[in-house]
Scaffold this motif. Sequence first.
Motif, PDB file in Angstrom:
ATOM      1  N   GLY A 182       0.952  -1.774  -0.027  1.00 59.03           N
ATOM      2  CA  GLY A 182       0.118  -0.245   0.042  1.00 59.03           C
ATOM      3  C   GLY A 182       0.959   0.956   0.316  1.00 59.03           C
ATOM      4  N   GLU A 183       1.995   1.082   0.665  1.00 57.82           N
ATOM      5  CA  GLU A 183       2.689   2.545   0.679  1.00 57.82           C
ATOM      6  C   GLU A 183       3.215   2.618  -0.807  1.00 57.82           C
ATOM      7  OE1 GLU A 183       4.670   5.282   2.713  1.00 57.82           O
ATOM      8  OE2 GLU A 183       2.831   4.638   3.379  1.00 57.82           O
ATOM      9  N   GLU A 184       3.838   1.529  -1.513  1.00 59.79           N
ATOM     10  CA  GLU A 184       3.930   1.866  -3.079  1.00 59.79           C
ATOM     11  C   GLU A 184       3.189   2.353  -3.558  1.00 59.79           C
ATOM     12  OE1 GLU A 184       6.217  -0.616  -6.203  1.00 59.79           O
ATOM     13  OE2 GLU A 184       6.344  -1.665  -4.304  1.00 59.79           O
ATOM     14  N   LEU A 185       2.357   1.751  -3.394  1.00 60.26           N
ATOM     15  CA  LEU A 185       0.789   2.474  -4.516  1.00 60.26           C
ATOM     16  C   LEU A 185       0.889   3.585  -4.025  1.00 60.26           C
ATOM     17  CD1 LEU A 185      -1.068   1.754  -6.726  1.00 60.26           C
ATOM     18  CD2 LEU A 185      -3.277   1.044  -5.037  1.00 60.26           C
ATOM     19  N   LYS A 186       0.379   4.092  -2.593  1.00 59.58           N
ATOM     20  CA  LYS A 186       0.943   5.329  -2.578  1.00 59.58           C
ATOM     21  C   LYS A 186       1.686   6.610  -2.811  1.00 59.58           C
ATOM     22  CE  LYS A 186       2.114   7.457   1.461  1.00 59.58           C
ATOM     23  NZ  LYS A 186       2.825   7.589   2.182  1.00 59.58           N
ATOM     24  N   ASN A 187       3.168   5.641  -3.287  1.00 59.16           N
ATOM     25  CA  ASN A 187       4.159   7.029  -3.660  1.00 59.16           C
ATOM     26  C   ASN A 187       4.139   6.769  -4.850  1.00 59.16           C
ATOM     27  OD1 ASN A 187       5.549   7.251  -1.033  1.00 59.16           O
ATOM     28  ND2 ASN A 187       6.754   5.494  -0.988  1.00 59.16           N
ATOM     29  N   SER A 188       3.451   6.020  -5.549  1.00 56.43           N
ATOM     30  CA  SER A 188       3.327   6.021  -6.910  1.00 56.43           C
ATOM     31  C   SER A 188       1.779   7.084  -7.197  1.00 56.43           C
ATOM     32  CB  SER A 188       3.013   5.145  -7.307  1.00 56.43           C
ATOM     33  OG  SER A 188       2.812   5.314  -8.988  1.00 56.43           O
ATOM     34  N   PHE A 189       1.141   7.344  -6.083  1.00 52.16           N
ATOM     35  CA  PHE A 189       0.144   7.888  -6.526  1.00 52.16           C
ATOM     36  C   PHE A 189       0.661   9.447  -6.401  1.00 52.16           C
ATOM     37  CE2 PHE A 189      -3.734   5.666  -5.633  1.00 52.16           C
ATOM     38  CZ  PHE A 189      -3.684   4.780  -6.722  1.00 52.16           C
TER      39      PHE A 189
END
Length: 267
Positions: free
Chosen positions: A171-178
């Motif tokens: 989830g942290e990786e996707l948040k950073n991508s967003f």
Amino acid sequence: MDIARRNNVTVTGNAQGPTVVLAHGFGCDQNMWRLTVPALAEDYRVVLFDYVGAGRADPSAFSEERYASLDGYARDVVEVCTALDLRDAVFVGHSVSAMIGVLAAAMAPERIGALAMVAPSPRYIDDDGYRGGFTGEDIDELLASLESNYLGWSAVMAPVIMGNPERPELGEELKNSFCATDPDMARVFARTTFLSDSRDDLKKVTVPTLVLECSQDVIAPREVGAFVHQAITGSTLVTLDAIGHCPHLSAPEATNEALIRFLAGLR
């Protein structure tokens, strides 16, 4: 225009093999395919790119008018395929990119010879006899929250979209991508994505098609996968033992195995 630079096109893998184009979803970029590329690279020529407004694509090429519909993104795909002179490529699209691939295949049938849809949804809003997973009010609230505080929305929604709460790093990786996506461009893509309705376009698909759904996905519930499969004559539906909307990150082995099996059947 230099299309390769505009869309940050990357070509890797076996130059003599069939071509596979990997297309990312909303708020992501080509790096999201990093666990899939090694599984394909030995036997396939792999093409990756970023949509304008994402990743390392040229932001000066962004046009709100062009990208206010999925057709604009599909034109990007066709232009990338044309610039590389691709023929009968397999287009692998995650999430909204699955529908972008459908449109691109209709625009340039000589360029795209097969489709693989990873967690696709032709419409996110429920309709009579159709479950997309969201009410119209849900989507209105989602877009209002995104438009008023994109970073805050990203922090809240990324873990929900990713699922797998026991693996918070996903989830942290996707948040950073967003959060790495320009908010103004992301707002346009989000509105285009979540208000789209590509159900009628599915009936026009004539190429071999793989539909990959997850066993649990809050963005594209299993009713959506069943609808897509039923709408595309001759398609193959595979339900992955995976949770969340990004199985190429959360369950890469199962995702890659299904893709490779599909690709092998095309050769």
